[in-house]
Each structure stands twice: as structure tokens, then as C-alpha cells.
Motif scaffolding. Structure first.
Motif, PDB file in Angstrom:
ATOM      1  N   SER A 111     -39.880 -20.788  35.894  1.00 51.41           N
ATOM      2  CA  SER A 111     -39.189 -21.514  34.837  1.00 51.41           C
ATOM      3  C   SER A 111     -37.725 -21.069  34.770  1.00 51.41           C
ATOM      4  N   CYS A 112     -36.824 -22.038  34.688  1.00 53.93           N
ATOM      5  CA  CYS A 112     -35.389 -21.741  34.644  1.00 53.93           C
ATOM      6  C   CYS A 112     -35.053 -21.042  33.326  1.00 53.93           C
ATOM      7  N   LYS A 113     -34.487 -19.856  33.428  1.00 56.17           N
ATOM      8  CA  LYS A 113     -34.164 -19.079  32.222  1.00 56.17           C
ATOM      9  C   LYS A 113     -32.959 -19.659  31.480  1.00 56.17           C
ATOM     10  N   ALA A 114     -32.075 -20.323  32.205  1.00 55.15           N
ATOM     11  CA  ALA A 114     -30.870 -20.860  31.567  1.00 55.15           C
ATOM     12  C   ALA A 114     -31.197 -21.957  30.563  1.00 55.15           C
ATOM     13  N   CYS A 115     -32.232 -22.723  30.840  1.00 55.66           N
ATOM     14  CA  CYS A 115     -32.582 -23.837  29.947  1.00 55.66           C
ATOM     15  C   CYS A 115     -33.989 -23.719  29.395  1.00 55.66           C
TER      16      CYS A 115
END
Length: 374
Positions: free
Chosen positions: A143-147
Motif C-alpha cells: 500500500s502506498c504510504k503517501a496516499c
């Protein structure tokens, strides 16, 4: 390819009761459900069984199937109409067809999740028998941590320009006008306004994850450990898949495993085989003594109870099977060879009594040649 009969898939007769159908489906689901058996062939069998049960548990669909076969319930073959044309909602009849074109409708959305992963873990026999905790590194889509897996840079969304926010579009297929899930927003009616720059709006990025895996004592080749939610992250913050750690045990220099039993070969000098003696035998729990009786022959098995593997399932303990191999001496000195000649000569006419198996074999050979020449 012709579809299999639904009754045959479930393994029931055509007059099976609702209870029989449910019991048969439950048995197949326990065997082939993806959570229990991630093999692709098993997943296909699960889908086949689910389709059969969904039709036969419905009295109207079952009646149509009994009368018209697959043509009575398959939308692509007429959707349960039989002779006399279409009945019901045209959108339902063509839903699956257009769903494939658009990449899936509501049902596809419900099934959307991250992919399951498989990791092969090599272990020594001692590690598999005793159990161990091991750290593994798994390349995956995380899972993308930025979003936070949403795919959006700022959380803002905009109305879908394809469907105008309705979540559905109308398509013309010949004389039919069919309303289907919007292919652009997948029925949501809106799209990400500003995709995340890190993941490009996918909500997932490639990463290598370090996990600690606890291996229970007694695992064997092919055993699998399921780590729920440790597979690939699902798109757009949906459910993650699972990770299956498959055990592969390296060959051992001394022991060979068969289920919960261990086997090993024990070479002994021919003098010990003839006169008897006591040996130190290695086990996974330390050394034990084994008494070898006089006149022991190659191939004899000695069972050491409880010295095998403790089963990972029943917790019962296997045995250690020791196979005797009588070793012929090599690199003999002149004096040793002379002593052996004297030993052989000392047999005299009683050689058959000292070597009964040799004498029996020679007798069989003589009988064989006599039959060949007669």
C-alpha cells in the motif's frame, strides 16, 4: 468446451433434496475454497461447484435447468427462457457480456482484492523437526504510504465525465439498449481528481517486505503456512491478499524422512555382525545405544520407538528405523589376508551351515541351469 452437468459436479442425484445439495456443496467448498487451497485448478473447481449450487438451490432455476439443461439458466445461451424467447430484464441477460468488456461491474468490484503470494522456505531437517522462527524478505506490491493506498494526492475527487456521475452508461447492442457499470469510474460516479505522484493513482507501490515467520515443529516438504493479509495490497485500499509460505526440507546426510518416521543406514564391521556388539546410534535428540545380536545380516531393520518426528498435526511421535549394512573390510595387510584364508578353510564341509543364504542361493542357481539344459 461443453459444460459439465451440475448434478455431476456436486456428486448428487437429480432427485437430491435441498439438504443433500447443501451438504455436497459444503464438502466441495471446504476442499477447494481459495482460502484453503490456492491452487489454480482448485479455484476453478470451487467456481464450478458454486455455480452449480447457485442454480440448483433456486427452485425456479432448478426447474428450468431440469427441463432445458444449461440453455435454461445460462444468459449466453438464452438465460432460462426455453422455447418462446426472452423473459425478464434484458440488462440481466447481457450483464456478464458487457461486464467483461468494461472490466467488471458491481460483482467484480466485490471480488477485487490483492493477489495471493507464494514463498518457498528452505529448512534443514533439524529446523523442520524442532520448529524455528525465521525472517523472510518478500518482494510484493504494498500500500502506498503517501496516499494511504487511496491513489489520491489530496483526497479530492471529481465527477466522472464518462457517465456524468451516474455510475452507469447505456450501450446499444443491436436492438437492445443495455445499461451497464461505467468503465471509467467502475460504478462510483467519480474519479480521483489528482492522482498520487508516488503510485500514479494505483494506490500500490513495489516494495520488499521483511516478515517473521514462526515454523511449528514437525513440518514436512510441501506443508504450507498461511499469513493472512500479507500478500499483495489491494488496489485503491481494498483488501490485501494472503501469503503462503511453502516448506522445502533439504536432504540430510544421515537421515531420510518418511512421514513421521526417520530412516538411516548403519554400517558395521563383519566381525560385529557375526559376533554381536553394541553401537552408538545418532538421533535428533542425541545418541542412544543399540544392541546388535550375533549373526546379524545386511538389511536387518532395528526400530527405535519415539526417536522419529513429532507430528505437526496429531502430536504423535514417529520411530527411527536403522538399517544394518555389513561392511567388507578393505586395505587388508598380508597377515590379515592370511588369517581370513585360514578362517575360510576352517569351515570345511560345514560351510553350508555357516553361510546358509549363500548355500541356498547356489542351490537355486544349480536348479536353474539344470532346467535350462534339460
Amino acid at each position: 468446451m461443453a459444460k459439465r452437468d451440475y448434478y455431476e459436479i456436486l456428486g448428487v442425484s437429480k432427485d437430491a433434496s435441498d439438504g443433500d445439495l447443501k451438504k455436497a456443496y459444503r464438502r466441495l467448498a471446504m476442499k477447494f475454497h481459495p482460502d484453503r487451497n490456492p491452487d489454480e485448478a482448485a479455484q476453478e473447481q470451487f467456481k464450478e461447484a458454486k455455480e452449480a449450487y447457485e442454480v440448483l438451490k433456486d427452485p425456479q432455476k432448478r426447474a428450468a435447468y431440469d427441463r432445458f439443461g444449461h440453455a435454461g439458466v445460462d444468459p449466453s445461451m438464452g438465460g432460462g427462457q426455453g422455447p418462446g424467447g426472452f423473459h425478464g430484464d434484458v440488462g440481466d441477460i447481457f450483464g456478464d457480456i458487457f461486464g467483461d468488456i468494461f472490466g467488471g461491474g458491481r460483482r467484480a468490484q466485490q471480488r477485487q482484492r490483492g493477489s495471493d503470494l507464494k514463498y518457498t522456505l528452505d529448512l534443514d531437517l533439524e529446523e523442520a523437526v524442532q520448529g524455528i522462527s525465521r525472517e523472510i524478505k518478500v518482494p510484493t506490491l504494498g500500500s502506498c504510504k503517501a496516499c494511504d493506498g487511496s491513489g489520491s494526492q489530496d483526497g479530492q475527487r471529481e465527477t466522472c465525465s464518462t457517465c456524468g456521475g451516474a455510475g452507469q452508461v447505456r450501450m446499444q447492442q443491436g436492438i437492445f439498449s443495455v445499461q451497464q457499470t461505467c468503465p471509467s469510474c467502475r460504478g462510483q460516479g467519480e474519479r480521483i481528481a489528482h492522482p498520487c505522484s508516488e503510485c500514479g493513482g494505483q494506490g500500490r507501490v513495489r516494495e520488499t517486505r521483511t516478515l517473521s515467520v514462526k515454523i511449528p515443529p514437525g513440518v514436512d516438504n510441501g506443508d504450507r503456512i498461511r499469513l493472512a493479509g500479507e500478500g499483495e495490497a489491494g488496489p485503491n485500499a481494498s483488501q490485501a491478499g494472503d501469503l503462503y509460505v511453502e516448506i522445502r526440507v533439504r536432504p540430510h546426510r544421515i537421515f531420510e524422512r518418511d512421514g513421521d518416521d526417520l530412516y538411516c543406514e548403519v554400517p558395521i564391521p563383519f566381525t560385529t555382525a557375526a559376533l554381536g556388539g553394541e553401537l552408538e546410534i545418532p538421533t535428533l535428540g542425541g545418541q542412544v545405544k543399540l544392541k546388535v545380536p550375533a549373526e546379524t545380516q545386511t538389511g536387518r531393520l532395528f526400530r527405535l520407538r519415539g526417536k522419529g518426528v513429532k507430528s505437526v498435526r496429531s502430536r504423535s511421535e514417529g520411530d527411527l528405523m536403522c538399517r544394518i549394512v555389513v561392511e567388507t573390510p578393505v586395505k587388508l595387510t598380508r597377515a590379515q589376508k592370511e588369517l581370513l584364508r585360514q578362517f575360510a578353510e576352517s569351515h570345511g564341509d560345514e560351510g553350508s551351515e555357516n553361510n546358509p543364504r549363500t548355500e541356498s542361493w547356489l542351490s537355486s542357481v544349480r536348479d536353474f541351469f539344470e532346467r535350462m539344459t534339460s
